[in-house]
Scaffold this motif. Structure first.
Motif, PDB file in Angstrom:
ATOM      1  N   VAL A  66       0.814  -0.998  -0.005  1.00 54.40           N
ATOM      2  CA  VAL A  66      -0.249   0.120  -0.053  1.00 54.40           C
ATOM      3  C   VAL A  66       0.842   1.323  -0.316  1.00 54.40           C
ATOM      4  CG1 VAL A  66      -1.932  -0.925   0.680  1.00 54.40           C
ATOM      5  CG2 VAL A  66      -0.406   0.157   2.501  1.00 54.40           C
ATOM      6  N   HIS A  67       2.838   1.082   0.316  1.00 55.08           N
ATOM      7  CA  HIS A  67       2.858   2.217   0.494  1.00 55.08           C
ATOM      8  C   HIS A  67       3.694   2.299  -0.879  1.00 55.08           C
ATOM      9  CE1 HIS A  67       5.263   5.570   1.981  1.00 55.08           C
ATOM     10  NE2 HIS A  67       6.663   4.200   1.163  1.00 55.08           N
ATOM     11  N   SER A  68       4.401   0.774  -1.247  1.00 54.76           N
ATOM     12  CA  SER A  68       4.813   1.031  -2.569  1.00 54.76           C
ATOM     13  C   SER A  68       4.638   1.736  -3.917  1.00 54.76           C
ATOM     14  CB  SER A  68       6.188  -0.318  -3.123  1.00 54.76           C
ATOM     15  OG  SER A  68       4.969  -1.491  -2.890  1.00 54.76           O
ATOM     16  N   GLY A  69       3.023   0.824  -3.617  1.00 54.87           N
ATOM     17  CA  GLY A  69       2.519   1.188  -5.228  1.00 54.87           C
ATOM     18  C   GLY A  69       2.192  -0.282  -5.664  1.00 54.87           C
ATOM     19  N   ALA A  70       2.979  -0.887  -5.650  1.00 59.24           N
ATOM     20  CA  ALA A  70       3.397  -2.431  -5.676  1.00 59.24           C
ATOM     21  C   ALA A  70       2.257  -3.894  -5.848  1.00 59.24           C
ATOM     22  CB  ALA A  70       4.836  -3.016  -6.379  1.00 59.24           C
ATOM     23  N   ASP A  71       2.806  -4.796  -6.008  1.00 56.48           N
ATOM     24  CA  ASP A  71       1.977  -6.168  -5.477  1.00 56.48           C
ATOM     25  C   ASP A  71       2.773  -6.508  -5.158  1.00 56.48           C
ATOM     26  OD1 ASP A  71       2.081  -7.000  -7.571  1.00 56.48           O
ATOM     27  OD2 ASP A  71       0.469  -7.736  -8.156  1.00 56.48           O
ATOM     28  N   LEU A  72       3.930  -6.656  -4.780  1.00 53.16           N
ATOM     29  CA  LEU A  72       5.542  -7.388  -5.161  1.00 53.16           C
ATOM     30  C   LEU A  72       5.043  -8.565  -3.351  1.00 53.16           C
ATOM     31  CD1 LEU A  72       7.966  -8.833  -5.897  1.00 53.16           C
ATOM     32  CD2 LEU A  72       8.468  -7.445  -4.665  1.00 53.16           C
ATOM     33  N   SER A  73       4.437  -7.883  -2.587  1.00 56.73           N
ATOM     34  CA  SER A  73       4.633  -8.561  -1.067  1.00 56.73           C
ATOM     35  C   SER A  73       3.085  -9.397  -0.588  1.00 56.73           C
ATOM     36  CB  SER A  73       4.103  -7.705  -0.052  1.00 56.73           C
ATOM     37  OG  SER A  73       5.146  -7.321   0.292  1.00 56.73           O
ATOM     38  N   GLN A  74       2.319  -8.852  -2.018  1.00 56.08           N
ATOM     39  CA  GLN A  74       0.769 -10.201  -2.308  1.00 56.08           C
ATOM     40  C   GLN A  74       1.628 -11.185  -3.057  1.00 56.08           C
ATOM     41  OE1 GLN A  74      -2.493  -8.099  -2.620  1.00 56.08           O
ATOM     42  NE2 GLN A  74      -3.829  -9.973  -3.477  1.00 56.08           N
ATOM     43  N   GLN A  75       1.871 -10.456  -4.166  1.00 59.17           N
ATOM     44  CA  GLN A  75       2.047 -11.920  -5.009  1.00 59.17           C
ATOM     45  C   GLN A  75       2.881 -13.125  -4.687  1.00 59.17           C
ATOM     46  OE1 GLN A  75       1.504 -12.232  -7.910  1.00 59.17           O
ATOM     47  NE2 GLN A  75       0.382 -10.562  -8.842  1.00 59.17           N
ATOM     48  N   ARG A  76       4.121 -12.566  -3.659  1.00 57.53           N
ATOM     49  CA  ARG A  76       5.245 -12.924  -3.135  1.00 57.53           C
ATOM     50  C   ARG A  76       4.627 -14.530  -2.493  1.00 57.53           C
ATOM     51  NH1 ARG A  76      10.576 -12.037   0.832  1.00 57.53           N
ATOM     52  NH2 ARG A  76      10.229 -13.321   2.083  1.00 57.53           N
ATOM     53  N   PHE A  77       3.440 -14.004  -1.219  1.00 57.72           N
ATOM     54  CA  PHE A  77       3.030 -14.732   0.098  1.00 57.72           C
ATOM     55  C   PHE A  77       1.937 -15.281  -0.467  1.00 57.72           C
ATOM     56  CE2 PHE A  77      -1.092 -15.039   2.743  1.00 57.72           C
ATOM     57  CZ  PHE A  77      -0.540 -15.859   3.759  1.00 57.72           C
ATOM     58  N   TYR A  78       1.150 -15.540  -1.623  1.00 56.16           N
ATOM     59  CA  TYR A  78      -0.002 -16.027  -1.943  1.00 56.16           C
ATOM     60  C   TYR A  78       0.967 -17.610  -3.380  1.00 56.16           C
ATOM     61  CZ  TYR A  78      -3.729 -14.304   0.078  1.00 56.16           C
ATOM     62  OH  TYR A  78      -5.197 -14.110   0.517  1.00 56.16           O
ATOM     63  N   ALA A  79       1.582 -16.784  -3.771  1.00 50.88           N
ATOM     64  CA  ALA A  79       2.548 -18.059  -4.932  1.00 50.88           C
ATOM     65  C   ALA A  79       3.696 -18.703  -3.374  1.00 50.88           C
ATOM     66  CB  ALA A  79       3.471 -16.972  -5.143  1.00 50.88           C
TER      67      ALA A  79
END
Length: 325
Positions: A66-79
């Motif tokens: 929500v701060h970086s404007g990316a979804d890297l953490s979400q992609q990593r968590f669910y992958a």
């Protein structure tokens, strides 16, 4: 499966605690565990994770989607977990090693479940700041992975991402995670991988005997002072297809950063990740097959042991299902 609250126990005796004004009390032993910033503390403030407390209170929002404007953490968590957010909403879930709450935020934003989350360091305060809006759905505690304040066999899902290589005993840490998982429940971990004989021929491992002993503010200052030329050199070597040489620059591998970062954000990520590599007390990379055996020898069925790829990077992951109490 249930997402209801799991009650805290005395982590040293597995005995019941009662909440008093400002602390949890164990009536069996008389021990008191303070509650500071609405977070119960089950470990000493000073411990081997000091660098992470310093780090995540300095960079408390840097990695949050929500701060970086990316979804890297979400992609990593669910992958890496392979989990479904709808199912998670109805599970009892434990996160061990929350840091500033990058994966806590993903869980809380994408599910309706309750997350029980612990960290050994004062990073729990950063997590509280970042995710306070989720209220009682985030149950935070400061505790050691070896002395978790929950009854054994409590959780349907347990995840521990970016943590195990930084604990004193990788094997004992795996055992601690398994102990809190219910029979039929799933544990997911990721970790630094030993890629071969050359893994430790790297600036990080060459310099860590010194850098991990430096005062944390001084180490951070040194990294900030040098980050521009190190980034420029790293990028140049990559452009020249000389990436093998980048391992000798004392900087993190920046190639997995989100693509949409501004130059200032990219430098901040580089400072943060470089500090993360050079400051911890422990750094113990593992082979996937060895970690898989740690789970198998403790009554788990390993369902995955190997690399998991996601946009922006990859992680060495082991997933296991607990079969034996």
């Amino acid at each position: 499966m249930s997402s209801e609250l799991i009650h805290y126990l005395n982590p040293f005796k597995q005995s019941i605690l009662s909440r008093e004004s400002g602390y949890f009390l164990c009536r069996l032993t008389g021990e008191k565990f303070p509650i500071l910033n609405d977070i119960p503390r089950f470990c000493p403030a000073d411990n081997y994770s000091e660098s992470f407390g310093f780090q995540w209170n300095q960079f408390d929002r840097t990695q949050l989607d929500v701060h970086s404007g990316a979804d890297l953490s979400q992609q990593r968590f669910y992958a890496e977990t392979g989990w479904d957010p709808q199912e998670l909403s109805h599970c009892s879930v434990l996160e061990v090693g929350s840091g500033a709450g990058r994966f806590s935020e993903v869980f809380l934003r994408t599910t309706t479940g309750v997350l029980h989350s612990v960290d050994y360091s004062s990073a729990v305060d950063a997590n509280r700041r970042n995710n306070a809006a989720y209220g009682d759905r985030l149950q935070l505690a400061q505790a050691s992975i070896y002395e978790l304040p929950f009854a054994d066999n409590s959780f349907d899902k347990v995840f521990c991402l970016g943590v195990l290589q930084h604990t004193p005993s990788f094997s004992d840490s795996v055992a601690a995670l398994i102990s809190k998982t219910r029979v039929g429940g799933e544990i997911v971990v990721d970790f630094y991988c030993i890629k071969g004989w050359h893994t430790k021929i790297h600036s990080k491992y060459m310099l860590r005997p010194l850098t991990k002993r430096l005062p944390k503010p001084l180490l951070l200052k040194l990294i900030r002072f040098n980050i521009r030329w190190m980034l420029a050199l790293f990028d140049l070597l990559c452009a020249l297809h000389l990436t093998a040489i980048t391992r000798f620059i004392p900087i993190t591998d920046v190639r997995g950063f989100p693509r949409n970062l501004s130059p200032a954000q990219r430098r901040e990520w580089a400072v943060m990740d470089t500090f993360d590599g050079f400051s911890p007390e422990y750094d113990n990379p593992q082979r996937a097959q060895d970690v898989a055996r740690m789970f198998s020898s403790r009554g788990c069925d390993v369902t995955h042991a190997g690399l998991v790829h996601y946009p922006g990077g990859s992680g060495m992951v082991v997933r296991a299902i607990k079969r034996v109490v």
